[in-house]
Scaffold this motif. Structure first.
Motif, PDB file in Angstrom:
ATOM      1  N   GLN A  11       0.869  -1.174   0.000  1.00  0.00           N
ATOM      2  CA  GLN A  11       0.000   0.000   0.000  1.00  0.00           C
ATOM      3  C   GLN A  11       0.911   1.231   0.000  1.00  0.00           C
ATOM      4  OE1 GLN A  11      -2.466  -0.488   3.468  1.00  0.00           O
ATOM      5  NE2 GLN A  11      -3.693  -2.110   2.536  1.00  0.00           N
ATOM      6  N   PRO A  12       1.264   1.748  -1.188  1.00  0.00           N
ATOM      7  CA  PRO A  12       2.303   2.783  -1.300  1.00  0.00           C
ATOM      8  C   PRO A  12       1.949   4.084  -0.596  1.00  0.00           C
ATOM      9  CG  PRO A  12       1.770   1.815  -3.443  1.00  0.00           C
ATOM     10  CD  PRO A  12       0.718   1.367  -2.490  1.00  0.00           C
ATOM     11  N   ILE A  13       2.973   4.717  -0.053  1.00  0.00           N
ATOM     12  CA  ILE A  13       2.887   6.074   0.463  1.00  0.00           C
ATOM     13  C   ILE A  13       3.715   6.950  -0.474  1.00  0.00           C
ATOM     14  CG2 ILE A  13       3.458   7.624   2.366  1.00  0.00           C
ATOM     15  CD1 ILE A  13       3.124   5.270   4.272  1.00  0.00           C
TER      16      ILE A  13
ATOM     17  N   LEU B  63      14.082  -4.399   3.889  1.00  0.00           N
ATOM     18  CA  LEU B  63      15.371  -3.793   3.555  1.00  0.00           C
ATOM     19  C   LEU B  63      15.729  -4.008   2.088  1.00  0.00           C
ATOM     20  CD1 LEU B  63      17.571  -4.645   6.668  1.00  0.00           C
ATOM     21  CD2 LEU B  63      17.163  -2.354   5.743  1.00  0.00           C
ATOM     22  N   LEU B  64      15.407  -5.189   1.566  1.00  0.00           N
ATOM     23  CA  LEU B  64      15.800  -5.556   0.209  1.00  0.00           C
ATOM     24  C   LEU B  64      14.961  -4.849  -0.845  1.00  0.00           C
ATOM     25  CD1 LEU B  64      17.644  -7.439  -1.474  1.00  0.00           C
ATOM     26  CD2 LEU B  64      15.815  -9.142  -1.354  1.00  0.00           C
ATOM     27  N   HIS B  65      13.635  -4.861  -0.660  1.00  0.00           N
ATOM     28  CA  HIS B  65      12.764  -4.328  -1.715  1.00  0.00           C
ATOM     29  C   HIS B  65      11.447  -3.763  -1.199  1.00  0.00           C
ATOM     30  CE1 HIS B  65      11.698  -3.797  -5.892  1.00  0.00           C
ATOM     31  NE2 HIS B  65      10.568  -4.465  -5.737  1.00  0.00           N
ATOM     32  N   GLY B  66      11.003  -4.245  -0.039  1.00  0.00           N
ATOM     33  CA  GLY B  66       9.716  -3.796   0.471  1.00  0.00           C
ATOM     34  C   GLY B  66       9.650  -2.302   0.679  1.00  0.00           C
ATOM     35  N   CYS B  67      10.755  -1.713   1.143  1.00  0.00           N
ATOM     36  CA  CYS B  67      10.782  -0.266   1.383  1.00  0.00           C
ATOM     37  C   CYS B  67      10.515   0.503   0.098  1.00  0.00           C
ATOM     38  CB  CYS B  67      12.119   0.145   1.985  1.00  0.00           C
ATOM     39  SG  CYS B  67      13.559  -0.238   0.944  1.00  0.00           S
ATOM     40  N   HIS B  68      10.960  -0.036  -1.044  1.00  0.00           N
ATOM     41  CA  HIS B  68      10.757   0.644  -2.316  1.00  0.00           C
ATOM     42  C   HIS B  68       9.291   0.628  -2.715  1.00  0.00           C
ATOM     43  CE1 HIS B  68      11.322   2.240  -6.244  1.00  0.00           C
ATOM     44  NE2 HIS B  68      11.056   1.104  -6.858  1.00  0.00           N
ATOM     45  N   HIS B  69       8.592  -0.457  -2.415  1.00  0.00           N
ATOM     46  CA  HIS B  69       7.166  -0.505  -2.739  1.00  0.00           C
ATOM     47  C   HIS B  69       6.342   0.323  -1.763  1.00  0.00           C
ATOM     48  CE1 HIS B  69       6.214  -3.220  -6.136  1.00  0.00           C
ATOM     49  NE2 HIS B  69       7.499  -3.498  -5.991  1.00  0.00           N
TER      50      HIS B  69
ATOM     51  N   HIS C 226       3.973  -0.682  -9.732  1.00  0.00           N
ATOM     52  CA  HIS C 226       3.936  -0.156  -8.367  1.00  0.00           C
ATOM     53  C   HIS C 226       2.521   0.120  -7.867  1.00  0.00           C
ATOM     54  CE1 HIS C 226       8.011   0.482  -6.854  1.00  0.00           C
ATOM     55  NE2 HIS C 226       8.378   0.668  -8.112  1.00  0.00           N
ATOM     56  N   PHE C 227       1.678   0.651  -8.741  1.00  0.00           N
ATOM     57  CA  PHE C 227       0.414   1.201  -8.265  1.00  0.00           C
ATOM     58  C   PHE C 227      -0.830   0.438  -8.722  1.00  0.00           C
ATOM     59  CE2 PHE C 227       3.417   4.780  -8.293  1.00  0.00           C
ATOM     60  CZ  PHE C 227       3.347   5.148  -6.954  1.00  0.00           C
ATOM     61  N   ARG C 228      -0.683  -0.526  -9.625  1.00  0.00           N
ATOM     62  CA  ARG C 228      -1.867  -1.255 -10.073  1.00  0.00           C
ATOM     63  C   ARG C 228      -1.746  -2.763  -9.894  1.00  0.00           C
ATOM     64  NH1 ARG C 228      -2.863  -1.356 -15.184  1.00  0.00           N
ATOM     65  NH2 ARG C 228      -5.028  -1.925 -14.876  1.00  0.00           N
ATOM     66  N   ILE C 229      -0.779  -3.358 -10.579  1.00  0.00           N
ATOM     67  CA  ILE C 229      -0.661  -4.822 -10.573  1.00  0.00           C
ATOM     68  C   ILE C 229       0.762  -5.170 -10.156  1.00  0.00           C
ATOM     69  CG2 ILE C 229      -0.983  -6.939 -11.909  1.00  0.00           C
ATOM     70  CD1 ILE C 229      -2.660  -5.287 -13.876  1.00  0.00           C
TER      71      ILE C 229
END
Length: 237
Positions: free
Chosen positions: A31-33, A121-127, A205-208
């Motif tokens: 759920q992006p910020i 740390l690996l990728h979740g922070c980017h999403h 990032h924002f749809r699928i």
């Protein structure tokens, strides 16, 4: 007795919080910020510094290394034309590595404290914070560490004289990937091909978020059937 669910406090360092989400981590992290200001990861200032990287650090540090590797293969007897071909092959292999890592490692599903923490740390922070400009490219320290196993892997399959050029091609592919990734988030492309690639990545990032794993191209998404549905339909039409 009802146990209250853990809530992440965005005003405190996040890394050691997210693991407590357990099974709810996957829903939370996707759920992006949308904010240019990235969150604080660690309370320790040194660790925090190591997580932040300006995009230009990647080409500044690694392009000279790439050039040295190409020169090394030339000095070991290969022609410039041969080195160019090996470099192109290395870039091609990198695109497959880029897709494979993104699909199978960066999007692995986790639910325990330490696996959630590692994934964040690996990728979740980017999403979670896709517009954080200081965490869009891979920190040079981490890249340097990963270069050793990748060098050994190339050396296992290649000859001593071809290893530098092949590895240099792969490293050049990585530099192109990181710079492209940054541009897709913060650049304003004017050409149709670049606009298409930007839409394709932001769609991820924002749809699928379980489709569209390529960054520099849609090649391997096409090969392995992971193009987003809208793109697949558009292609058929």
């Amino acid at each position: 007795m009802v146990v209250q669910e853990f809530t992440v406090d965005l005003n405190k360092p996040l890394v050691f919080q997210v693991g407590h989400l357990e099974e709810r981590y996957q829903e939370w992290v996707h759920q992006p910020i949308v904010s240019k200001e990235g969150p604080r990861f660690f309370g320790n200032d040194v660790l925090e510094f190591l997580t932040r990287t300006k995009w230009w650090a990647v080409p500044t540090i690694w392009l000279p290394v790439v050039c040295c590797l190409f020169v090394k293969s030339i000095l070991m007897g290969h022609t410039i034309q041969e080195v160019v071909l090996m470099a192109l092959f290395g870039i091609f292999i990198w695109t497959l590595i880029e897709y494979t890592l993104h699909r199978f490692l960066f999007h692995i599903e986790t639910k325990t404290y330490w696996t959630n923490t590692a994934h964040y740390l690996l990728h979740g922070c980017h999403h979670k914070h896709p517009m954080d400009s200081l965490r869009l490219v891979f920190p040079p320290t981490a890249t340097a560490i990963l270069c050793f196993p990748f060098w050994n892997l190339v050396a296992f399959f290649a000859t001593p004289s071809t290893t530098p050029a092949l590895f240099g091609g792969g490293l050049l592919g990585y530099v192109m990937y990181d710079c492209t990734h940054y541009y897709l988030h913060h650049g304003q492309p004017s050409k149709d091909s670049a606009k298409h690639l930007k839409r394709y990545h932001l769609n991820h990032h924002f749809r699928i978020q379980d489709k569209g794993f390529g960054i520099t191209s849609t090649l391997w998404d096409t090969v392995f059937g992971t193009l987003p549905p809208a793109m697949t339909i558009g292609k058929k039409n």
